[in-house]
Design an enzyme around this catalytic site. Sequence first.
Site, short mmCIF file in Angstrom:
data_model
loop_
_atom_site.label_atom_id
_atom_site.label_comp_id
_atom_site.label_asym_id
_atom_site.label_seq_id
_atom_site.Cartn_x
_atom_site.Cartn_y
_atom_site.Cartn_z
N CYS A 1 53.83 52.93 30.75
CA CYS A 1 53.75 51.47 30.69
C CYS A 1 52.72 50.93 31.68
CB CYS A 1 55.12 50.85 30.93
SG CYS A 1 56.26 51.14 29.55
N GLU B 1 58.27 47.29 27.92
CA GLU B 1 56.96 46.75 28.30
C GLU B 1 55.94 47.02 27.20
OE1 GLU B 1 59.11 48.69 29.92
OE2 GLU B 1 58.59 48.80 32.05
#
Length: 131
Positions: free
Chosen positions: A90, A56
């Site tokens: 993330c 991510e």
Amino acid sequence: MSAKKEWIAAATEALDKAYVPYSHFPVGACLVTNDGKTYQGINIENASYGLSNCAERTAFFKAVSEGERNFSHLVIAGRTPEPISPCGACRQVMAEFCDPAMPVTLVGENGRTKETTVEGLLPYMFTDKDL
């Protein structure tokens, strides 16, 4: 094929590019900008584990390094029985760059999906408004 199916396919395809010699746990991502441009991300491990980077964040850092700042969707794919869940780091990067209501699609094996939002993943997020 719908745009969302293309994004899921891109995230799933990225799994094969992941550099995971230690965990053998590949993750792929597809980040979509407001104008429909996509950025794939993979997790990249390092023998010094703390220097590894998630799929991510790789997608976000690629996009941001190209000048992108407006995102509309994120797809995260893993080879997990249930749809994969992003780590806390993330989630905080998502909070930095995305509207809390931005959709996030989590994908597991056999195409199983879960739909959520940035805020659904990180309620009470820390943002620039907290500074």
